[in-house]
Scaffold this motif. Sequence first.
Motif, PDB file in Angstrom:
ATOM      1  N   THR A   1       0.801  -1.231   0.000  1.00 44.74           N
ATOM      2  CA  THR A   1       0.000   0.000   0.000  1.00 44.74           C
ATOM      3  C   THR A   1       0.829   1.275   0.000  1.00 44.74           C
ATOM      4  OG1 THR A   1      -0.222  -0.186   2.408  1.00 44.74           O
ATOM      5  CG2 THR A   1      -2.001  -1.061   1.073  1.00 44.74           C
ATOM      6  N   SER A   2       1.867   1.362   0.836  1.00 46.45           N
ATOM      7  CA  SER A   2       2.620   2.616   0.906  1.00 46.45           C
ATOM      8  C   SER A   2       3.301   2.918  -0.425  1.00 46.45           C
ATOM      9  CB  SER A   2       3.648   2.565   2.040  1.00 46.45           C
ATOM     10  OG  SER A   2       4.599   1.539   1.828  1.00 46.45           O
TER      11      SER A   2
ATOM     12  N   GLU B   1       0.569   3.840  -3.071  1.00 45.59           N
ATOM     13  CA  GLU B   1       0.079   5.195  -2.806  1.00 45.59           C
ATOM     14  C   GLU B   1       1.067   6.233  -3.322  1.00 45.59           C
ATOM     15  OE1 GLU B   1      -0.235   8.995  -1.253  1.00 45.59           O
ATOM     16  OE2 GLU B   1       1.348   7.655  -0.528  1.00 45.59           O
ATOM     17  N   HIS B   2       2.356   5.992  -3.077  1.00 46.19           N
ATOM     18  CA  HIS B   2       3.362   6.965  -3.487  1.00 46.19           C
ATOM     19  C   HIS B   2       3.449   7.083  -5.000  1.00 46.19           C
ATOM     20  CE1 HIS B   2       7.602   8.652  -3.680  1.00 46.19           C
ATOM     21  NE2 HIS B   2       6.936   9.518  -2.951  1.00 46.19           N
TER      22      HIS B   2
ATOM     23  N   ILE C   1      -5.217   0.868  -0.435  1.00 46.96           N
ATOM     24  CA  ILE C   1      -4.792   2.076   0.275  1.00 46.96           C
ATOM     25  C   ILE C   1      -5.772   2.418   1.390  1.00 46.96           C
ATOM     26  CG2 ILE C   1      -4.549   4.591  -0.006  1.00 46.96           C
ATOM     27  CD1 ILE C   1      -3.327   3.952  -2.801  1.00 46.96           C
TER      28      ILE C   1
ATOM     29  N   ASP D   1      -4.992   0.914   4.849  1.00 48.19           N
ATOM     30  CA  ASP D   1      -3.777   1.269   5.580  1.00 48.19           C
ATOM     31  C   ASP D   1      -3.890   2.726   6.017  1.00 48.19           C
ATOM     32  OD1 ASP D   1      -0.895   0.853   6.388  1.00 48.19           O
ATOM     33  OD2 ASP D   1      -0.665   2.512   4.982  1.00 48.19           O
TER      34      ASP D   1
ATOM     35  N   SER E   1      -1.233   5.282   4.621  1.00 42.74           N
ATOM     36  CA  SER E   1      -1.331   5.436   3.165  1.00 42.74           C
ATOM     37  C   SER E   1      -2.586   6.209   2.790  1.00 42.74           C
ATOM     38  CB  SER E   1      -1.337   4.059   2.489  1.00 42.74           C
ATOM     39  OG  SER E   1      -0.114   3.396   2.702  1.00 42.74           O
TER      40      SER E   1
ATOM     41  N   ASN F   1      -1.922   9.800   3.579  1.00 43.33           N
ATOM     42  CA  ASN F   1      -1.006  10.381   2.587  1.00 43.33           C
ATOM     43  C   ASN F   1      -1.729  10.676   1.280  1.00 43.33           C
ATOM     44  OD1 ASN F   1       1.029  10.098   4.458  1.00 43.33           O
ATOM     45  ND2 ASN F   1       1.972   8.329   3.483  1.00 43.33           N
TER      46      ASN F   1
END
Length: 703
Positions: A402-403, A406-407, A472, A475, A478, A481
């Motif tokens: 997920t992180s 997401e990024h 996402i 989490d 995430s 963010n």
Amino acid sequence: MTEIKANLDDLRATAASLKTTATSVEDRYNDLYSTAKTLDLPRTHLLGLPGYVESLRDEASFLSAKADWLEIVNTGDDGTAPTGTVTYEIPSGLKDPTNLASMEHWLGQAIADTAEDLTASDYKENDPRMEALHRQMERWKDDENVMSSMYTDLGPEGVLALTRAVGVHATNQASEEESETAKTLLTDIKGGLAAATNSWPFSQAQEFGRRLVNSAREPDQNEDSDIFGSTSQTDALNWLLYNNTDASNAFILGVAEKMDEIQQQDNAQGISDGWSCEPLSFLSSVVDEADRIWMFDTPSVVLHALGDHGQAAYQFFNGNEYRLTYWPAEHDYSNGDYSGIAAALDAASTTPAVMSNDPAGAGTIASYGVNGLMGRDDIGPYLAKDPSGHFKFSGVQGTETTSSMEHILENYLFSVRESYVDDAGDKETPKSDDDEDGVPDQLYTIYGPTGEAMPGAPWFGTDALNKALGLISRDPQSMLNMRTSVSNTETQGITPGMNDESLGSTITYWAGVEGALSNVIGTGAIDDAEARDECARAWIELGSTGADQLTDMAQGKGAPNVAGLAADEFIDLLSNKAKDSWASNTSDETKRQTELADQALSDYRLRMLFACDQAGMNGYQERDADGNLTQPLDEASGAAVVEQSDGSYRLITEDEFNALPEDERSTVAQTLNSLANSPKGLGAHMLTSDIKDTFNTEFLEKF
């Protein structure tokens, strides 16, 4: 052969004195130079001092290196370090080093000799040679010249063997003191390798990485020395790569290339466990518990290393259709997990230097990465039978991605918008190869809020995006963010001096994104009506919840911040907060969806109102030819405005609004929405019903 005597204590004392003198001279030089510059006096007589200071420091380093070299060559088998006067012999044909470079070279070789001596011997509890090596590495692990000499002398096989030999001392069978010393030394060995790789030319570092992987999988059994093992040493390799963020990109690229080459050979030969570590590997004693799920799988470790080295990751994937397809979509990660490949794809496609130098290449990697990884059957929602035999949503797989996902998406948010609002994600994958590298680019031209062309944008399929955004939403960090990124992108598009057409199109453009994301956060990874509502409600509420409020909510549950909350706990917190504060909460499905849409729209209008206020673009900020406000704010807006010292009124700021008590904030939000829709607000420049129509097209019609 020449015999020479030297006193270690004198050498080190002289080195320390030279360092002190160099610092004193440098400080005095800085003071004099600064004073002369202030008084505009000539400074030419001071120009030679920096070089003099540098020569003093080089001489100090030379003496320190010589003292340590003498200590090593005079250390006995029991590990006792010598003191006082020692002797050493210079072999015929060699000269005693007289400069720092040659002394560092000799020292590196001497440390390598100590390492080989330790490695070639059987395990000995509290081995004094390990303590001696520990002292040496502690002093010199950051010196690139010394480490270059040491690691060149050891070679890949020797580095692996040394790592493994020290690893034995880090296991639970060793005493606590010995284990801690070994763990520190293992970290220094890894750091020393990083320093060496940064000292080498690109090709040398790359080749060392390739040979290191090859030696770990296929140790050379024909070595003359018995320090090199003949069994797989992938555990040592994994440790040397683990969190080694300081290693050079060239070295990591060589490692990844050789790993990929061997993996392809394994696939062709039907080998499924070629990277396996021994069951009793020292790795269990030295890695973080959370990382053990992938730490014993070399491909996962290598991919994590690429995730820490964006340039290497880009070079590994760029222009290679096999790697772009195989690693995200086809490789079996059952011995590890998906966090490594996700991190590698993220680094390869979002590292700023890569995006600046080759935006098309970075975009291609992003497209293959998201579509490939999210296209896997074992990532996303899964169903389980309930007691009645019916399949029911039971959670999601692949949340470790997920992180990174997401990024990637926050860096290509315009492409995300195009896939949903303009339905590009439901169309055929672009297949052109504009850079002629033999890889279909999966890029296309999209258009920004004011119609500006944006060529080279990555294409994301709708199904892949649905799954990524659904993950996402599971989490907390995430999701936060993503929410922050979307909100920032929306508001940053509002700039001073925009004309009505540009302002209206920008606000409408992102309204579609809000509708699409509110929809997909609720439905992307969930096949359950109630759960869909909870996730959508959480996402919408997140858009109107201040950072301080989020921290307070997390701490109320015993977590220091949002990242410390479990996914379900985070969603429940936001959803329940929404239920407590929103105007109505009906049980009827259609009305629930309308309620969600109305709240999301309300929050979006507020963000746009605040953004336009910052840019001076709201109706109440317009002035006539004489500079007077044509529609000034007044006390009729109540708590939505703040009276200033001159008797005029300004709009409440977003921070002030978020700080209001919950019940008062709800009332003020209604006032602000009315203001946004009026000619005093956004209505001065656009038909505000367009915002609602665009949002509902993406939310209500698809939810």
